[in-house]
Write a protein that holds these residues in place. Structure first.
Motif, PDB file in Angstrom:
ATOM      1  N   ARG A   6       0.824  -1.198   0.000  1.00 55.13           N
ATOM      2  CA  ARG A   6       0.000   0.000   0.000  1.00 55.13           C
ATOM      3  C   ARG A   6       0.864   1.255   0.000  1.00 55.13           C
ATOM      4  NH1 ARG A   6      -3.344  -1.720   5.163  1.00 55.13           N
ATOM      5  NH2 ARG A   6      -1.460  -2.980   5.468  1.00 55.13           N
ATOM      6  N   SER A   9       2.310   6.564   1.622  1.00 54.40           N
ATOM      7  CA  SER A   9       2.051   7.172   2.916  1.00 54.40           C
ATOM      8  C   SER A   9       3.160   8.187   3.181  1.00 54.40           C
ATOM      9  CB  SER A   9       2.027   6.105   4.013  1.00 54.40           C
ATOM     10  OG  SER A   9       1.863   6.681   5.291  1.00 54.40           O
ATOM     11  N   LYS A  38      -1.932   8.698   0.424  1.00 55.61           N
ATOM     12  CA  LYS A  38      -3.132   7.968   0.808  1.00 55.61           C
ATOM     13  C   LYS A  38      -3.182   7.666   2.305  1.00 55.61           C
ATOM     14  CE  LYS A  38      -3.604   5.761  -3.733  1.00 55.61           C
ATOM     15  NZ  LYS A  38      -3.691   4.468  -4.466  1.00 55.61           N
ATOM     16  N   ALA A  39      -2.093   7.950   2.995  1.00 57.38           N
ATOM     17  CA  ALA A  39      -2.044   7.661   4.425  1.00 57.38           C
ATOM     18  C   ALA A  39      -0.965   8.523   5.068  1.00 57.38           C
ATOM     19  CB  ALA A  39      -1.767   6.178   4.680  1.00 57.38           C
ATOM     20  N   GLU A  65      -9.266  10.210  14.367  1.00 49.54           N
ATOM     21  CA  GLU A  65     -10.358   9.622  13.586  1.00 49.54           C
ATOM     22  C   GLU A  65     -11.034  10.700  12.723  1.00 49.54           C
ATOM     23  OE1 GLU A  65     -11.815   5.910  16.449  1.00 49.54           O
ATOM     24  OE2 GLU A  65     -12.647   7.928  16.745  1.00 49.54           O
ATOM     25  N   SER A  68      -8.675  11.676   9.841  1.00 51.51           N
ATOM     26  CA  SER A  68      -8.676  10.637   8.814  1.00 51.51           C
ATOM     27  C   SER A  68      -9.946  10.695   7.971  1.00 51.51           C
ATOM     28  CB  SER A  68      -8.534   9.267   9.477  1.00 51.51           C
ATOM     29  OG  SER A  68      -8.588   8.229   8.530  1.00 51.51           O
ATOM     30  N   ARG A  69     -11.081  10.835   8.647  1.00 52.45           N
ATOM     31  CA  ARG A  69     -12.348  10.879   7.923  1.00 52.45           C
ATOM     32  C   ARG A  69     -12.432  12.113   7.015  1.00 52.45           C
ATOM     33  NH1 ARG A  69     -15.319  11.006  12.018  1.00 52.45           N
ATOM     34  NH2 ARG A  69     -15.728  13.240  12.064  1.00 52.45           N
ATOM     35  N   GLU A  74      -5.790   7.301   5.478  1.00 52.81           N
ATOM     36  CA  GLU A  74      -5.659   6.345   6.572  1.00 52.81           C
ATOM     37  C   GLU A  74      -4.483   6.730   7.458  1.00 52.81           C
ATOM     38  OE1 GLU A  74      -5.950   2.135   5.658  1.00 52.81           O
ATOM     39  OE2 GLU A  74      -6.579   2.618   3.613  1.00 52.81           O
ATOM     40  N   SER A  76      -1.333   5.031   8.595  1.00 54.56           N
ATOM     41  CA  SER A  76      -0.581   3.812   8.266  1.00 54.56           C
ATOM     42  C   SER A  76       0.139   3.253   9.489  1.00 54.56           C
ATOM     43  CB  SER A  76       0.418   4.089   7.149  1.00 54.56           C
ATOM     44  OG  SER A  76       1.316   5.127   7.502  1.00 54.56           O
ATOM     45  N   LEU A 123      -7.124   2.975  16.287  1.00 56.70           N
ATOM     46  CA  LEU A 123      -7.282   3.504  14.932  1.00 56.70           C
ATOM     47  C   LEU A 123      -7.217   2.421  13.860  1.00 56.70           C
ATOM     48  CD1 LEU A 123      -5.045   6.702  15.227  1.00 56.70           C
ATOM     49  CD2 LEU A 123      -7.546   6.612  15.206  1.00 56.70           C
ATOM     50  N   ALA A 125      -4.539   0.935  12.941  1.00 55.94           N
ATOM     51  CA  ALA A 125      -3.269   1.011  12.207  1.00 55.94           C
ATOM     52  C   ALA A 125      -2.455  -0.260  12.390  1.00 55.94           C
ATOM     53  CB  ALA A 125      -2.473   2.229  12.665  1.00 55.94           C
ATOM     54  N   TRP A 289       2.648  -0.599   4.334  1.00 57.99           N
ATOM     55  CA  TRP A 289       2.680   0.645   3.582  1.00 57.99           C
ATOM     56  C   TRP A 289       4.100   1.007   3.156  1.00 57.99           C
ATOM     57  CZ3 TRP A 289      -1.462   3.696   2.153  1.00 57.99           C
ATOM     58  CH2 TRP A 289      -2.701   3.348   2.698  1.00 57.99           C
TER      59      TRP A 289
END
Length: 345
Positions: A6, A9, A38-39, A65, A68-69, A74, A76, A123, A125, A289
């Protein structure tokens, strides 16, 4: 099993500013998302992050949280490098800037690492990036010869301090990813193996793989993946180069980073064979990641981050789901195979 890792990050520690949007986790997330990340790898205990500073553990989790939202990124990993380093500090380093946590002692450091473990678990992670701390680094070159049993005593104590945290991490379903880093007692494969033996091969004792530190130690960083892939659970994409010099060597001559023979560079500008690194990680099924850590003595940080996001995205190998010759293989019954081979039962 082949796995597509992934990424990209971003480890945000090097991009925190004293004021403005990048003084907060929320502002850094928005900026990173705009660059294609992406993270985030988040140093949740870093007091420079103004929207996490002085929050209770529960409030910090809720804040992350929300970040992130809102950003679509995300988390990582949670990074707790300074807390990890404070787990074991040689007296020579206690008074240095950046070592304020060490003055509170290893018990306070252990509480910080435990908090990072709980935040990572909450979270989802599942990974905390740490340093090991170090008793022995002042004695890395053995002259004058160090007393017998000094190395053994240091590693025994290092394992004693970390074992309860490894047990807590296991109970929480979180990996402790030790970044093998000069200055720490765990800085290469041999030191990690010595530590691992003393913690009974604890399943949550994992590795944060950073090829830049291995290149500067003149290690086979691709072979390292082949040997230790089962323990690699995090990956810093950071570049480095070693330029042989007639006047200075691997220790750098106390020079600044720009003048050292060995120096960190923005990803793609150094000597690390990242095509080989991503290939080996994919081959061995690394499922974590690829996280950019920007440290460069020459290039602007803004350019390093933007280029790093594109670099990682361009190097991720989307692994194949079938063998290229699968459609040609066909099947034969055992009797037909025996007949084909000339085997008589």
């Amino acid at each position: 099993m082949l796995t597509t890792l992934r990424g990209p990050s971003l480890f945000i520690a090097q991009f925190i500013e004293a004021s403005g949007p990048r003084a907060t986790a929320a502002g850094l997330a928005e900026w990173a998302a705009g660059l294609g990340f992406k993270a985030l790898q988040v140093p949740a205990l870093d007091p420079r992050l103004q929207d996490l500073r002085d929050l209770s553990e529960a409030d910090a989790i809720r804040r992350l949280e929300t970040v992130s939202r809102d950003s679509g990124l995300e988390v990582s990993e949670i990074a707790a490098h300074r807390a990890g380093q404070a787990m074991a500090v040689h007296p020579a380093y206690e008074a240095l800037p950046g070592m304020e946590r060490a003055k509170a002692g290893p018990e306070a450091a252990a509480r910080d690492v435990a908090r990072a473990i709980r935040i990572a678990a909450a979270l989802g992670a599942g990974r905390v990036a740490v340093f090991s701390g170090g008793f022995l680094w002042p004695y890395i070159y053995p002259y004058p010869p160090i007393p017998e049993r000094m190395v053994e005593r240091a590693f025994d104590e290092l394992a004693r301090r970390w074992r309860p945290l490894l047990d807590a991490a296991d109970a929480a379903g979180v990996d402790l990813c030790f970044e093998l880093h000069p200055g720490q007692d765990l800085h290469d494969g041999v030191t990690f193996e010595r530590f691992l033996a003393l913690v009974d091969a604890a399943p949550r004792a994992r590795i944060l793989y950073d090829p830049s530190h291995m290149l500067l130690q003149h290690m086979d960083y691709l072979g390292f993946i082949d040997r230790y892939h089962a323990r690699i659970a995090a990956f810093h994409v950071k570049d480095a180069e070693f330029r042989p010099s007639a006047s200075s060597g691997v220790y750098g001559g106390h020079q600044g980073w720009l003048d050292r023979p060995g120096r960190f560079r923005s990803v793609g500008d150094g000597q690390v064979d990242f095509r080989g690194v991503f290939d080996r990680l994919a081959q061995h099924g690394y499922d974590g990641w690829a996280t950019l850590e920007w440290e460069c003595c020459l290039k602007n940080a803004e350019d390093g981050a933007a280029e790093g996001s594109r670099f990682i995205a361009g190097h991720i190998i989307r692994v194949t789901e079938r063998a290229f010759d699968q459609s040609l293989r066909g099947t034969l019954a055992d009797e037909a195979i025996d007949e084909t081979l000339g085997i008589r039962r």
